[in-house]
Design a protein around this motif. Structure first.
Motif, PDB file in Angstrom:
ATOM      1  N   LYS A  58      14.395 -10.769   6.522  1.00 32.51           N
ATOM      2  CA  LYS A  58      13.564 -11.857   6.640  1.00 32.51           C
ATOM      3  C   LYS A  58      13.920 -12.516   8.170  1.00 32.51           C
ATOM      4  O   LYS A  58      12.918 -12.926   8.729  1.00 32.51           O
ATOM      5  CB  LYS A  58      14.288 -12.965   5.763  1.00 32.51           C
ATOM      6  CG  LYS A  58      13.546 -12.851   4.559  1.00 32.51           C
ATOM      7  CD  LYS A  58      13.789 -14.198   3.573  1.00 32.51           C
ATOM      8  CE  LYS A  58      13.034 -14.498   2.343  1.00 32.51           C
ATOM      9  NZ  LYS A  58      11.747 -14.808   2.661  1.00 32.51           N
ATOM     10  N   GLY A  59      14.949 -12.168   8.977  1.00 32.85           N
ATOM     11  CA  GLY A  59      15.012 -12.820  10.334  1.00 32.85           C
ATOM     12  C   GLY A  59      14.630 -12.114  11.347  1.00 32.85           C
ATOM     13  O   GLY A  59      14.746 -12.424  12.356  1.00 32.85           O
ATOM     14  N   LYS A  60      14.000 -10.842  10.836  1.00 33.42           N
ATOM     15  CA  LYS A  60      13.534 -10.013  12.116  1.00 33.42           C
ATOM     16  C   LYS A  60      12.417 -10.493  12.860  1.00 33.42           C
ATOM     17  O   LYS A  60      11.506 -11.535  12.246  1.00 33.42           O
ATOM     18  CB  LYS A  60      13.044  -8.520  11.290  1.00 33.42           C
ATOM     19  CG  LYS A  60      14.071  -7.931  10.582  1.00 33.42           C
ATOM     20  CD  LYS A  60      15.054  -7.157  11.676  1.00 33.42           C
ATOM     21  CE  LYS A  60      15.649  -6.279  10.936  1.00 33.42           C
ATOM     22  NZ  LYS A  60      16.706  -5.455  11.954  1.00 33.42           N
ATOM     23  N   ALA A  61      12.395 -10.271  13.814  1.00 36.64           N
ATOM     24  CA  ALA A  61      11.182 -10.486  14.891  1.00 36.64           C
ATOM     25  C   ALA A  61       9.811 -10.137  14.590  1.00 36.64           C
ATOM     26  O   ALA A  61       9.687  -9.021  13.742  1.00 36.64           O
ATOM     27  CB  ALA A  61      11.600  -9.934  16.340  1.00 36.64           C
ATOM     28  N   ASP A  62       8.916 -11.036  14.860  1.00 37.18           N
ATOM     29  CA  ASP A  62       7.381 -10.516  14.625  1.00 37.18           C
ATOM     30  C   ASP A  62       7.144  -8.928  15.046  1.00 37.18           C
ATOM     31  O   ASP A  62       6.368  -8.261  14.290  1.00 37.18           O
ATOM     32  CB  ASP A  62       6.562 -11.393  15.272  1.00 37.18           C
ATOM     33  CG  ASP A  62       6.321 -12.925  14.724  1.00 37.18           C
ATOM     34  OD1 ASP A  62       7.225 -13.039  13.555  1.00 37.18           O
ATOM     35  OD2 ASP A  62       6.073 -13.739  15.291  1.00 37.18           O
ATOM     36  N   ALA A  63       7.680  -8.536  16.068  1.00 38.23           N
ATOM     37  CA  ALA A  63       7.492  -7.124  16.811  1.00 38.23           C
ATOM     38  C   ALA A  63       7.926  -6.017  15.689  1.00 38.23           C
ATOM     39  O   ALA A  63       7.539  -4.960  15.731  1.00 38.23           O
ATOM     40  CB  ALA A  63       8.477  -6.946  18.041  1.00 38.23           C
ATOM     41  N   GLU A  64       8.714  -6.333  14.737  1.00 41.11           N
ATOM     42  CA  GLU A  64       9.085  -5.544  13.898  1.00 41.11           C
ATOM     43  C   GLU A  64       8.583  -5.659  12.355  1.00 41.11           C
ATOM     44  O   GLU A  64       8.777  -4.702  11.607  1.00 41.11           O
ATOM     45  CB  GLU A  64      10.902  -5.446  13.546  1.00 41.11           C
ATOM     46  CG  GLU A  64      11.541  -5.306  14.888  1.00 41.11           C
ATOM     47  CD  GLU A  64      13.105  -5.281  14.438  1.00 41.11           C
ATOM     48  OE1 GLU A  64      13.319  -4.904  13.509  1.00 41.11           O
ATOM     49  OE2 GLU A  64      13.768  -5.344  15.617  1.00 41.11           O
ATOM     50  N   ALA A  84       5.682  -8.690  -5.184  1.00 44.34           N
ATOM     51  CA  ALA A  84       6.351  -9.901  -4.780  1.00 44.34           C
ATOM     52  C   ALA A  84       7.164  -9.668  -3.738  1.00 44.34           C
ATOM     53  O   ALA A  84       7.257 -10.469  -2.798  1.00 44.34           O
ATOM     54  CB  ALA A  84       7.162 -10.194  -6.144  1.00 44.34           C
ATOM     55  N   LYS A  85       7.802  -8.296  -3.669  1.00 44.22           N
ATOM     56  CA  LYS A  85       8.559  -8.336  -2.356  1.00 44.22           C
ATOM     57  C   LYS A  85       7.807  -8.213  -1.175  1.00 44.22           C
ATOM     58  O   LYS A  85       8.244  -9.012   0.186  1.00 44.22           O
ATOM     59  CB  LYS A  85       9.354  -6.867  -2.563  1.00 44.22           C
ATOM     60  CG  LYS A  85      10.163  -6.509  -1.110  1.00 44.22           C
ATOM     61  CD  LYS A  85      10.743  -5.073  -1.360  1.00 44.22           C
ATOM     62  CE  LYS A  85      11.302  -4.689  -0.225  1.00 44.22           C
ATOM     63  NZ  LYS A  85      11.966  -3.175  -0.450  1.00 44.22           N
ATOM     64  N   ALA A  86       6.391  -7.788  -1.246  1.00 41.63           N
ATOM     65  CA  ALA A  86       5.761  -7.698   0.026  1.00 41.63           C
ATOM     66  C   ALA A  86       5.434  -9.118   0.536  1.00 41.63           C
ATOM     67  O   ALA A  86       5.180  -9.593   1.484  1.00 41.63           O
ATOM     68  CB  ALA A  86       4.377  -7.082  -0.159  1.00 41.63           C
ATOM     69  N   LYS A  87       5.014  -9.992  -0.452  1.00 44.09           N
ATOM     70  CA  LYS A  87       4.585 -11.557  -0.269  1.00 44.09           C
ATOM     71  C   LYS A  87       5.963 -12.076   0.041  1.00 44.09           C
ATOM     72  O   LYS A  87       5.609 -13.045   1.191  1.00 44.09           O
ATOM     73  CB  LYS A  87       4.179 -12.009  -1.580  1.00 44.09           C
ATOM     74  CG  LYS A  87       2.621 -11.484  -2.034  1.00 44.09           C
ATOM     75  CD  LYS A  87       2.192 -12.295  -3.184  1.00 44.09           C
ATOM     76  CE  LYS A  87       0.908 -11.587  -3.567  1.00 44.09           C
ATOM     77  NZ  LYS A  87       0.347 -12.426  -4.891  1.00 44.09           N
ATOM     78  N   ALA A  88       7.202 -11.883  -0.404  1.00 46.83           N
ATOM     79  CA  ALA A  88       8.197 -12.630   0.178  1.00 46.83           C
ATOM     80  C   ALA A  88       8.328 -12.260   1.840  1.00 46.83           C
ATOM     81  O   ALA A  88       9.229 -13.012   2.405  1.00 46.83           O
ATOM     82  CB  ALA A  88       9.439 -12.212  -0.710  1.00 46.83           C
ATOM     83  N   ASN A  89       7.917 -10.879   2.069  1.00 42.39           N
ATOM     84  CA  ASN A  89       8.063 -10.531   3.651  1.00 42.39           C
ATOM     85  C   ASN A  89       6.784 -11.028   4.273  1.00 42.39           C
ATOM     86  O   ASN A  89       6.652 -10.629   5.630  1.00 42.39           O
ATOM     87  CB  ASN A  89       8.368  -9.169   3.643  1.00 42.39           C
ATOM     88  CG  ASN A  89       9.792  -8.802   3.355  1.00 42.39           C
ATOM     89  OD1 ASN A  89      10.539  -8.800   4.304  1.00 42.39           O
ATOM     90  ND2 ASN A  89      10.115  -8.570   2.323  1.00 42.39           N
ATOM     91  N   ASN A  90       5.951 -11.857   3.843  1.00 41.47           N
ATOM     92  CA  ASN A  90       4.802 -12.461   4.564  1.00 41.47           C
ATOM     93  C   ASN A  90       3.836 -11.131   4.792  1.00 41.47           C
ATOM     94  O   ASN A  90       3.161 -11.216   5.751  1.00 41.47           O
ATOM     95  CB  ASN A  90       5.058 -13.123   5.811  1.00 41.47           C
ATOM     96  CG  ASN A  90       5.820 -14.202   5.675  1.00 41.47           C
ATOM     97  OD1 ASN A  90       5.550 -15.188   4.421  1.00 41.47           O
ATOM     98  ND2 ASN A  90       7.211 -14.462   6.129  1.00 41.47           N
TER      99      ASN A  90
END
Length: 248
Positions: free
Chosen positions: A14-20, A54-60
């Motif tokens: 969840k806390g990963k940078a947008d680049a990842e 659901a996991k995909a949506k949780a990861n935006n």
């Protein structure tokens, strides 16, 4: 079961940078492909696909990406053929490591993973070499900020078949047997409890203390290499590692 939280897939990502994010989406896309291959493209009738979406949506993950992954897996956008493989081995200090991979090229993936273990003074083992040290459990995460009545959540989860419930600052962690994961998940959802993630995890039966600095360095390097690999979905180990700031 302590020590699991910091390695939980959703929470760790969840806390990963947008680049990842692209790498995360690639991994989830492969999970979608495998779920469609096993149970079809209908989310309502494919519980595994429902969980991955659901996991995909949780990861935006954007809805367009999700739809495209489902269509690709169902053959609408070309053929795709992934298989799921589990690898086991040892990191320095006798630390057991087990990982799940989804790949379209078994030889490439095996070669890459063997190379990672070798670079970090570890050893890739055979099937069953370390899995006996772990328990396969279902783990459901529920956002604490969304729960007003903690006691009701506990009662609903236990009535649905949950084995144990733990919590940290952000989440309730609901533990189930591997076979009861879907049943407990459905019980929570029927009571309008929003689930952050519901996944199968490998929980170490005993943890290993590692005090040698060089071994710690190599263990962390191995975990990073494995998690950075597109083919690798999840990594588990039984080491007690110091928490770093990016895991908070």
């Amino acid at each position: 079961m302590s020590g699991h939280s910091k390695w939980s897939n959703i929470k760790h990502k969840k806390g990963k940078a947008d680049a990842e994010k692209a790498k995360i989406f690639t991994k989830i896309g492969r999970e979608i492909a495998l779920a469609v291959k096993e149970g079809g493209a209908d989310i309502d009738s494919n519980s595994r696909l429902k969980d991955v979406v659901a996991k995909a949506k949780a990861n935006n993950m954007p809805n367009d990406n999700i739809t495209r992954s489902i269509k690709k897996a169902s053959g609408e956008l070309g053929n795709v053929n992934y298989e799921e493989i589990t690898y086991e081995g040892y990191a320095p200090g006798g630390v057991a490591v087990i990982l799940d991979a989804i790949t379209d090229n078994r030889n490439r993936t095996a070669g890459d993973i063997r190379s990672y273990f070798s670079k970090c003074n570890g050893t890739l083992g055979s099937t069953g070499s370390v899995s006996y040290m772990f328990d396969r459990k279902g783990i459901i995460l529920v956002d604490k900020s969304l729960i007003k009545d903690e006691e009701s959540l506990f009662m609903i989860a236990l009535d649905a078949g949950a084995e144990d419930i733990q919590s940290d600052d952000e989440y309730y962690e609901i533990y189930t047997t591997f076979n009861d994961l879907s049943r407990v998940q459905n019980g929570l959802e029927k009571n309008n409890i929003k689930i952050e993630s519901a996944e199968v995890e490998m929980i170490p039966q005993n943890n290993v203390d590692v005090n040698d600095e060089e071994q710690l360095k190599n263990i962390n390097k191995l975990i990073d290499l494995l998690e950075d690999c597109d083919d690798v979905q999840k990594v588990w180990h039984n080491a007690n590692l110091p928490e770093s700031e990016d895991e908070e």
